[in-house]
Design a protein around this motif. Structure first.
Motif, PDB file in Angstrom:
ATOM      1  N   UNK A 179       0.913   4.289   8.347  1.00  0.00           N
ATOM      2  CA  UNK A 179       1.977   3.288   8.323  1.00  0.00           C
ATOM      3  C   UNK A 179       2.175   2.657   9.696  1.00  0.00           C
ATOM      4  N   UNK A 180       2.168   3.470  10.736  1.00  0.00           N
ATOM      5  CA  UNK A 180       2.393   2.966  12.091  1.00  0.00           C
ATOM      6  C   UNK A 180       1.226   2.120  12.606  1.00  0.00           C
ATOM      7  N   UNK A 181       0.027   2.395  12.102  1.00  0.00           N
ATOM      8  CA  UNK A 181      -1.145   1.656  12.572  1.00  0.00           C
ATOM      9  C   UNK A 181      -1.474   0.449  11.686  1.00  0.00           C
ATOM     10  N   UNK A 182      -0.696   0.209  10.641  1.00  0.00           N
ATOM     11  CA  UNK A 182      -0.958  -0.913   9.732  1.00  0.00           C
ATOM     12  C   UNK A 182      -0.739  -2.240  10.434  1.00  0.00           C
ATOM     13  N   UNK A 183      -1.481  -3.266  10.003  1.00  0.00           N
ATOM     14  CA  UNK A 183      -1.420  -4.565  10.664  1.00  0.00           C
ATOM     15  C   UNK A 183      -0.163  -5.350  10.342  1.00  0.00           C
ATOM     16  N   UNK A 184       0.480  -5.038   9.208  1.00  0.00           N
ATOM     17  CA  UNK A 184       1.716  -5.727   8.837  1.00  0.00           C
ATOM     18  C   UNK A 184       2.503  -4.830   7.879  1.00  0.00           C
ATOM     19  N   UNK A 185       3.777  -5.155   7.615  1.00  0.00           N
ATOM     20  CA  UNK A 185       4.612  -4.287   6.760  1.00  0.00           C
ATOM     21  C   UNK A 185       4.050  -4.041   5.367  1.00  0.00           C
ATOM     22  N   UNK A 186       3.463  -5.075   4.750  1.00  0.00           N
ATOM     23  CA  UNK A 186       2.913  -4.896   3.406  1.00  0.00           C
ATOM     24  C   UNK A 186       1.741  -3.913   3.436  1.00  0.00           C
ATOM     25  N   UNK A 187       0.865  -4.068   4.434  1.00  0.00           N
ATOM     26  CA  UNK A 187      -0.258  -3.129   4.566  1.00  0.00           C
ATOM     27  C   UNK A 187       0.256  -1.721   4.807  1.00  0.00           C
ATOM     28  N   UNK A 188       1.354  -1.608   5.548  1.00  0.00           N
ATOM     29  CA  UNK A 188       1.947  -0.306   5.787  1.00  0.00           C
ATOM     30  C   UNK A 188       2.454   0.326   4.509  1.00  0.00           C
ATOM     31  N   UNK A 189       3.134  -0.463   3.664  1.00  0.00           N
ATOM     32  CA  UNK A 189       3.638   0.054   2.393  1.00  0.00           C
ATOM     33  C   UNK A 189       2.490   0.466   1.476  1.00  0.00           C
ATOM     34  N   UNK A 190       1.416  -0.303   1.491  1.00  0.00           N
ATOM     35  CA  UNK A 190       0.266   0.039   0.652  1.00  0.00           C
ATOM     36  C   UNK A 190      -0.393   1.336   1.122  1.00  0.00           C
ATOM     37  N   UNK A 191      -0.445   1.522   2.436  1.00  0.00           N
ATOM     38  CA  UNK A 191      -1.041   2.759   2.957  1.00  0.00           C
ATOM     39  C   UNK A 191      -0.199   3.971   2.555  1.00  0.00           C
ATOM     40  N   UNK A 192       1.123   3.799   2.534  1.00  0.00           N
ATOM     41  CA  UNK A 192       1.998   4.884   2.092  1.00  0.00           C
ATOM     42  C   UNK A 192       1.744   5.226   0.623  1.00  0.00           C
ATOM     43  N   UNK A 193       1.568   4.185  -0.192  1.00  0.00           N
ATOM     44  CA  UNK A 193       1.332   4.429  -1.618  1.00  0.00           C
ATOM     45  C   UNK A 193      -0.013   5.107  -1.851  1.00  0.00           C
ATOM     46  N   UNK A 194      -0.993   4.825  -0.995  1.00  0.00           N
ATOM     47  CA  UNK A 194      -2.284   5.511  -1.128  1.00  0.00           C
ATOM     48  C   UNK A 194      -2.136   7.001  -0.858  1.00  0.00           C
ATOM     49  N   UNK A 195      -1.331   7.343   0.151  1.00  0.00           N
ATOM     50  CA  UNK A 195      -1.095   8.766   0.430  1.00  0.00           C
ATOM     51  C   UNK A 195      -0.320   9.398  -0.721  1.00  0.00           C
ATOM     52  N   UNK A 196       0.672   8.675  -1.235  1.00  0.00           N
ATOM     53  CA  UNK A 196       1.428   9.181  -2.387  1.00  0.00           C
ATOM     54  C   UNK A 196       0.496   9.433  -3.572  1.00  0.00           C
ATOM     55  N   UNK A 197      -0.367   8.477  -3.841  1.00  0.00           N
ATOM     56  CA  UNK A 197      -1.311   8.578  -4.968  1.00  0.00           C
ATOM     57  C   UNK A 197      -2.190   9.814  -4.801  1.00  0.00           C
ATOM     58  N   UNK A 198      -2.725  10.015  -3.595  1.00  0.00           N
ATOM     59  CA  UNK A 198      -3.602  11.159  -3.341  1.00  0.00           C
ATOM     60  C   UNK A 198      -2.841  12.484  -3.453  1.00  0.00           C
ATOM     61  N   UNK A 199      -1.576  12.467  -3.033  1.00  0.00           N
ATOM     62  CA  UNK A 199      -0.733  13.661  -3.165  1.00  0.00           C
ATOM     63  C   UNK A 199      -0.633  14.064  -4.634  1.00  0.00           C
ATOM     64  N   UNK A 200      -0.342  13.104  -5.484  1.00  0.00           N
ATOM     65  CA  UNK A 200      -0.196  13.386  -6.918  1.00  0.00           C
ATOM     66  C   UNK A 200      -1.528  13.810  -7.520  1.00  0.00           C
ATOM     67  N   UNK A 201      -2.570  13.035  -7.231  1.00  0.00           N
ATOM     68  CA  UNK A 201      -3.886  13.291  -7.816  1.00  0.00           C
ATOM     69  C   UNK A 201      -4.373  14.705  -7.490  1.00  0.00           C
ATOM     70  N   UNK A 202      -4.128  15.166  -6.276  1.00  0.00           N
ATOM     71  CA  UNK A 202      -4.617  16.478  -5.856  1.00  0.00           C
ATOM     72  C   UNK A 202      -3.908  17.626  -6.561  1.00  0.00           C
TER      73      UNK A 202
END
Length: 217
Positions: free
Chosen positions: A151-174
């Motif tokens: 999130x901190x290294x994302x190029x913009x707020x939307x990219x940051x939110x998407x990166x958070x959702x990817x981690x959330x997705x992987x958390x659930x999937x695992x």
């Protein structure tokens, strides 16, 4: 291998990768679960979709200055929504109340994954809030630390939110016990569907912003 939810889970369409289109609506899910003998199933659907309605309540109260209807929510959440405080305190109290309620409900329903998710998601949000306020998050969970870094290294707020959702997705999937046909597999399906729903709303907002920019030229 349990076959408890075999019929329900085999009727549900496969989920696409994050960013794909929801293959089933929440209304259809409520209808499907209402046909099952287990009353917990529709409760799970309503509990997870409640997050969306809490977001709408926030927008109604602070952005549109409208009265919000609280009767669709459990009593503890109604009380949190009816508090007369400033925006920051109102939001913090509301989300803590919701995730506490969700975690408690999940334990009573025997939904271990949902209980774990509620606790983890709230801690993630707390860590994000600390980072936004330039405080050092008091968090040792590796997945939350990874989410913060992305999130901190994302190029913009939307990219940051998407990166958070990817981690959330992987958390659930695992944590989904695939092909178990157990309650946990259904909970994982619901949580991933909620992320698809959230992602689609994010894409809609991006499209609306781009349209406004283009039509303003």
């Amino acid at each position: 291998m349990s076959s408890g939810l075999f019929y329900l889970l085999t009727r549900l369409p496969a989920l696409p990768a994050l960013g794909g289109v929801m293959p089933v609506s929440w209304e259809d899910l409520e209808h499907l679960t209402a046909q099952e003998s287990d009353p917990v199933l529709p409760q799970l659907v309503r509990a997870i979709t409640m997050e969306h309605f809490l977001d709408k309540a926030f927008h109604a109260k602070f952005l549109l200055c409208e009265e919000i209807a609280t009767t669709r929510f459990p009593p503890t959440i109604q009380l949190a929504m009816e508090q007369e405080t400033g925006e920051k305190e109102w939001v913090e109290t509301l989300w803590k109340t919701y995730f506490d309620w969700l975690e408690s409900g999940a334990r009573s329903w025997g939904a271990t994954l949902l209980s774990e998710w509620a606790s983890w998601e709230y801690r993630l949000r707390e860590a994000l809030q600390a980072a936004r306020e330039s405080r050092v998050p008091d968090e040792d969970d590796s997945e939350i630390r990874q989410a913060l870094q992305l999130w901190q290294s994302a190029k913009d707020p939307i990219a940051g939110e998407k990166s958070l959702d990817e981690v959330r997705w992987n958390f659930i999937e695992s944590r989904i016990p695939h092909f178990s046909f157990a309650l946990e597999e259904f909970v994982g399906y619901l949580l991933k569907l909620r992320l698809l729903d959230r992602y689609s709303h994010m894409e809609t907002k991006i499209g609306e912003t781009l349209l406004k920019e283009v039509t303003a030229l």
